[in-house]
Design a protein around this motif. Structure first.
Motif, PDB file in Angstrom:
ATOM      1  N   GLU A 138       0.859  -1.182   0.000  1.00  0.00           N
ATOM      2  CA  GLU A 138       0.000   0.000   0.000  1.00  0.00           C
ATOM      3  C   GLU A 138       0.895   1.232   0.000  1.00  0.00           C
ATOM      4  O   GLU A 138       1.571   1.517   0.996  1.00  0.00           O
ATOM      5  N   ASP A 174      -5.123   2.968  -2.162  1.00  0.00           N
ATOM      6  CA  ASP A 174      -5.992   3.693  -1.233  1.00  0.00           C
ATOM      7  C   ASP A 174      -6.095   5.136  -1.721  1.00  0.00           C
ATOM      8  O   ASP A 174      -5.076   5.840  -1.804  1.00  0.00           O
ATOM      9  N   GLU A 243     -11.951   2.450   4.684  1.00  0.00           N
ATOM     10  CA  GLU A 243     -10.944   2.501   5.743  1.00  0.00           C
ATOM     11  C   GLU A 243     -10.800   3.959   6.171  1.00  0.00           C
ATOM     12  O   GLU A 243     -10.206   4.769   5.469  1.00  0.00           O
TER      13      GLU A 243
HETATM   14 ZN    ZN Z   1      -5.580   1.826   3.119  1.00  0.00          ZN
END
Ligand code: ZN
Length: 271
Positions: A138, A174, A243
Motif C-alpha cells: 500500500e 488507497d 478505511e
Molecule cells: Zn488503506
C-alpha cells in the motif's frame, strides 16, 4: 439486503470489537470485512474464522504487515518474522492478502529505506507462496515518508513489482494516499491486475491531524468515482474497502455512522 462489493475495515468502527463489528456489518447487509490484526486478539484464529463465517462475512484483507526498515539487523529480522506471522494469520482466517505499510526510519536515507523495503518484501515471498496469501503493497501519502512508509506512489509499487515479480505481490490502492499524484491514472493502467485491494475514504480540508482526521467519502475533495472507475477498468473485481481513521467519527454513534458509510458508498463510490 446486501450491499454489493462493500467491505469495511474494523479500524473504521474502532469502538467496536470483532464480534460487535461482524454482527453490525452483517446486519446492515455488508458482506466484506478488512480485519486489523489487533481485532483478532482474545480468540483463537479458528474462532475468528468461525465468527466471520457465522456472519456471512468475507475477509478481504488482513491489516497490516510491513515496517521493514530498521537500524539493526535484529529488528529487521523481527519484522520479517512478524510479516510471516501475519501471512499465517491471514491464511488461518481465510484472508487472501496482507496489506503492507512498508515502514521508514527517519534516521535512514530514503534510498536506504526503499532498499530495505524491497529486500524485506523479497524475503517474504516464499512464505506468501507457501501460505497462498498475497502481499499487498500500500503506497502511503508522502507526508508519511519519514516514519510510516517510504513507498509513496503507485509508480514505486510498479517498479518494485517489476523487480520482484507479481506472482505473490500486488498493490492495495488507497485513494487517500494516491489521489494527488499527477501520474495516477497512467500508473493504475500500468499496474493492471497487480491492483488487488482498493481502499476509500476522503481528504478533508483542513486536515487537522496527519493520521486520524480522514473523512467519510463525500466529505472531502477526492474524485473517488474516477479513481474507482480506473481501478475497475484494470479488471479488478474485489471489494471496495472503507478505511477511515477519524477521531471525530469514532466519537459519533457507530450505528448511525455505519448507515452513513453505506449511503456514502452508494453516492460517492459505487459506479
Ligand atoms: Zn488503506
Amino acid at each position: 439486503m446486501s450491499v454489493p462489493l462493500l467491505a469495511i475495515h474494523t479500524m473504521t468502527t474502532k469502538p467496536w470489537d470483532l464480534p460487535t463489528a461482524a454482527a453490525k456489518y452483517s446486519g446492515a447487509g455488508v458482506r466484506g470485512i478488512g480485519v486489523w490484526r489487533q481485532w483478532l486478539d482474545g480468540r483463537s484464529l479458528t474462532e475468528n474464522k468461525q465468527l466471520l463465517e457465522n456472519h456471512g462475512l468475507t475477509p478481504c484483507s488482513l491489516v497490516r504487515g510491513g515496517f521493514f526498515p530498521s537500524l539493526t539487523k535484529s529488528e529487521r529480522q523481527s519484522a520479517l518474522d512478524d510479516n510471516r506471522r501475519a501471512l499465517d494469520e491471514a491464511a488461518a482466517i481465510g484472508a487472501p492478502q496482507v496489506v503492507l505499510v512498508c515502514g521508514a526510519k527517519p534516521e535512514l536515507s530514503l534510498p536506504e529505506n526503499r532498499k530495505q523495503i524491497t529486500e524485506g518484501i523479497a524475503a517474504c515471498i516464499d512464505h506468501a507462496a507457501a501460505t497462498g496469501v498475497q502481499l499487498a503493497i500500500e503506497p502511503l501519502h508522502p507526508m508519511y515518508a519519514d516514519c510510516r512508509s517510504a513507498i509513496n506512489t503507485l509508480g514505486q509499487c510498479n517498479d518494485i513489482i517489476d523487480q520482484l515479480g507479481d506472482a505473490h505481490v500486488g498493490i492495495a490502492a488507497d485513494v487517500y494516499h494516491i489521489w494527488w499524484d499527477p501520474h495516477l491514472y497512467q500508473e493504475i493502467a500500468r499496474a493492471g491486475k497487480r491492483i488487488i485491494g482498493f481502499h476509500v475514504c476522503d481528504w478533508i480540508t483542513p486536515t487537522n491531524d496527519f493520521l486520524n482526521d480522514r473523512g467519510l467519502m463525500g466529505e472531502g475533495c477526492i474524485d473517488i468515482k474516477s479513481i474507482h472507475r480506473a481501478v475497475r477498468d484494470t479488471g479488478f473485481n474485489g471489494f471496495t474497502e472503507v478505511e477511515i481513521f477519524s477521531t471525530r467519527l469514532w466519537a459519533t454513534d457507530q450505528d448511525q455512522f455505519l448507515q452513513n458509510i453505506i449511503t456514502a458508498h452508494q453516492n460517492y463510490v459505487a459506479l
